[in-house]
Write an enzyme that holds these catalytic residues in place. Structure first.
Site, PDB file in Angstrom:
ATOM      1  N   LYS A   9      44.975  47.553  43.963  1.00 43.27           N
ATOM      2  CA  LYS A   9      45.473  47.415  42.599  1.00 43.27           C
ATOM      3  C   LYS A   9      44.309  47.202  41.650  1.00 43.27           C
ATOM      4  O   LYS A   9      43.198  46.861  42.060  1.00 43.27           O
ATOM      5  CB  LYS A   9      46.458  46.252  42.490  1.00 43.27           C
ATOM      6  CG  LYS A   9      45.881  44.884  42.769  1.00 43.27           C
ATOM      7  CD  LYS A   9      46.928  43.797  42.601  1.00 43.27           C
ATOM      8  CE  LYS A   9      46.327  42.421  42.867  1.00 43.27           C
ATOM      9  NZ  LYS A   9      47.317  41.332  42.659  1.00 43.27           N
ATOM     10  N   GLY A  11      43.545  45.325  37.815  1.00 42.08           N
ATOM     11  CA  GLY A  11      44.003  44.503  36.709  1.00 42.08           C
ATOM     12  C   GLY A  11      43.081  44.640  35.520  1.00 42.08           C
ATOM     13  O   GLY A  11      42.226  45.532  35.472  1.00 42.08           O
ATOM     14  N   ALA A  12      43.243  43.743  34.571  1.00 43.30           N
ATOM     15  CA  ALA A  12      42.437  43.793  33.354  1.00 43.30           C
ATOM     16  C   ALA A  12      40.995  43.387  33.602  1.00 43.30           C
ATOM     17  O   ALA A  12      40.093  43.778  32.848  1.00 43.30           O
ATOM     18  CB  ALA A  12      43.054  42.885  32.290  1.00 43.30           C
ATOM     19  N   GLU A  13      40.762  42.601  34.652  1.00 44.74           N
ATOM     20  CA  GLU A  13      39.424  42.067  34.901  1.00 44.74           C
ATOM     21  C   GLU A  13      38.766  42.627  36.152  1.00 44.74           C
ATOM     22  O   GLU A  13      37.529  42.604  36.254  1.00 44.74           O
ATOM     23  CB  GLU A  13      39.498  40.536  35.035  1.00 44.74           C
ATOM     24  CG  GLU A  13      39.958  39.817  33.786  1.00 44.74           C
ATOM     25  CD  GLU A  13      38.915  39.835  32.682  1.00 44.74           C
ATOM     26  OE1 GLU A  13      37.720  39.923  33.002  1.00 44.74           O
ATOM     27  OE2 GLU A  13      39.306  39.774  31.505  1.00 44.74           O
ATOM     28  N   ALA A  14      39.567  43.101  37.107  1.00 41.70           N
ATOM     29  CA  ALA A  14      38.972  43.450  38.403  1.00 41.70           C
ATOM     30  C   ALA A  14      39.808  44.487  39.142  1.00 41.70           C
ATOM     31  O   ALA A  14      40.990  44.701  38.845  1.00 41.70           O
ATOM     32  CB  ALA A  14      38.835  42.192  39.260  1.00 41.70           C
ATOM     33  N   VAL A  16      40.972  45.427  43.131  1.00 40.87           N
ATOM     34  CA  VAL A  16      41.144  44.773  44.426  1.00 40.87           C
ATOM     35  C   VAL A  16      41.265  45.853  45.499  1.00 40.87           C
ATOM     36  O   VAL A  16      42.078  46.766  45.391  1.00 40.87           O
ATOM     37  CB  VAL A  16      42.395  43.875  44.437  1.00 40.87           C
ATOM     38  CG1 VAL A  16      42.595  43.253  45.822  1.00 40.87           C
ATOM     39  CG2 VAL A  16      42.268  42.779  43.386  1.00 40.87           C
ATOM     40  N   LYS A  29      37.399  41.738  45.909  1.00 41.68           N
ATOM     41  CA  LYS A  29      37.701  41.672  44.476  1.00 41.68           C
ATOM     42  C   LYS A  29      36.432  42.015  43.717  1.00 41.68           C
ATOM     43  O   LYS A  29      35.430  41.318  43.829  1.00 41.68           O
ATOM     44  CB  LYS A  29      38.198  40.278  44.088  1.00 41.68           C
ATOM     45  CG  LYS A  29      38.578  40.164  42.615  1.00 41.68           C
ATOM     46  CD  LYS A  29      39.194  38.806  42.309  1.00 41.68           C
ATOM     47  CE  LYS A  29      39.603  38.704  40.843  1.00 41.68           C
ATOM     48  NZ  LYS A  29      40.225  37.394  40.535  1.00 41.68           N
ATOM     49  N   ASP A 135      46.671  30.507  36.338  1.00 46.39           N
ATOM     50  CA  ASP A 135      47.533  31.689  36.402  1.00 46.39           C
ATOM     51  C   ASP A 135      48.568  31.518  37.508  1.00 46.39           C
ATOM     52  O   ASP A 135      48.667  32.341  38.421  1.00 46.39           O
ATOM     53  CB  ASP A 135      46.691  32.940  36.635  1.00 46.39           C
ATOM     54  CG  ASP A 135      47.475  34.239  36.441  1.00 46.39           C
ATOM     55  OD1 ASP A 135      48.546  34.196  35.801  1.00 46.39           O
ATOM     56  OD2 ASP A 135      47.014  35.296  36.920  1.00 46.39           O
TER      57      ASP A 135
END
Length: 239
Positions: A9, A11-14, A16, A29, A135
């Site tokens: 997947k 995301g906005a930062e990383a 995986v 990550k 989170d």
């Protein structure tokens, strides 16, 4: 190892990935570069966030909160290599499944309540060690078997055989203030309302686990949570 990486997947930062590291199932990550930031600033911020996340995972281990084991921290490639729980299921998927095809086969209230108490106990251990997750969502909580000899033995609804693991500490930090802990609880409550409104009592059940070690010791945190909750409701009403 590069050829072994499989994207799971983004995301906005990383991003995986999953792969094999030294013969072990591994999650990688990787924090990618933000082009809108100056390269030197981006490298500095990224390194600090990777360091904080790795420290948080190590700190969890020291206070009895289950997390994936750290294998490697690679600052040059902006990566953290950690244990991959190959036999696991997110709490989000568990709660969704309980309301779908499996609801007639198992005791839904018992499973959801016991999972909720496990969540509360884990968050309490975090807060007792002055760790803020930042989170807390059911996507960042996994149920993993205590012991597993055969894949067929993994039964996620048998909570007596499972442990709760917290993941994704990218927004975590250390703070002793009750306000921050109250906000952490509020983030969890809002996540539950938005994702699991079929379980109106689940947050109260989580708080049973949170206060099980004693309510007096977290009285200030609970009071701050109520304040944050009231502010949130006021903003919702005002718009």
């Amino acid at each position: 190892m590069e050829e072994d990486l499989q994207l799971l997947k983004q995301g906005a930062e990383a991003k995986v990935y999953k792969c094999t590291y030294l013969g072990l199932p591994c999650i990688v990550k990787e924090r990618f570069q933000k082009n809108y930031r100056h390269p030197d600033l981006d490298a500095c911020i990224t390194k600090e966030r990777i360091r904080n996340e790795a420290r948080a995972i190590a700190r969890c281990k020291s206070v009895g909160v289950k997390t994936p084991c750290l294998y490697l921290v690679d600052f040059d490639r902006r990566r953290i290599y950690m244990e991959h729980f190959t036999h696991s299921i997110s709490v989000k998927d568990v709660l969704i499944s309980l309301k779908s095809e499996l609801k007639d086969e198992i005791d839904v209230p018992a499973v959801s309540k016991n999972v909720a108490v496990m969540i509360g106990a884990a968050v309490r251990r975090l807060h007792d060690s002055n760790m803020i997750h930042g989170d807390l969502t059911t996507s960042n909580m996994l149920l993993v078997p205590r012991y597993l000899k055969d894949k067929k033995e993994f039964r996620w609804h048998d909570y007596s055989e499972l442990e709760l693991s917290l993941i994704d500490f990218g927004l975590s930090y250390v703070e002793s203030k009750a306000e921050d802990k109250g906000v952490d609880l509020y983030v969890l409550e809002r996540a539950l309302i938005s994702t699991h409104n079929d379980y109106p009592d689940i947050f109260n059940e989580i708080m049973l686990g949170y206060t099980r070690k004693g309510e007096a010791e977290v009285a200030e945190t609970l009071a701050k949570f109520k304040e944050v909750q009231a502010r949130g409701r006021k903003r919702t009403m005002v718009g």
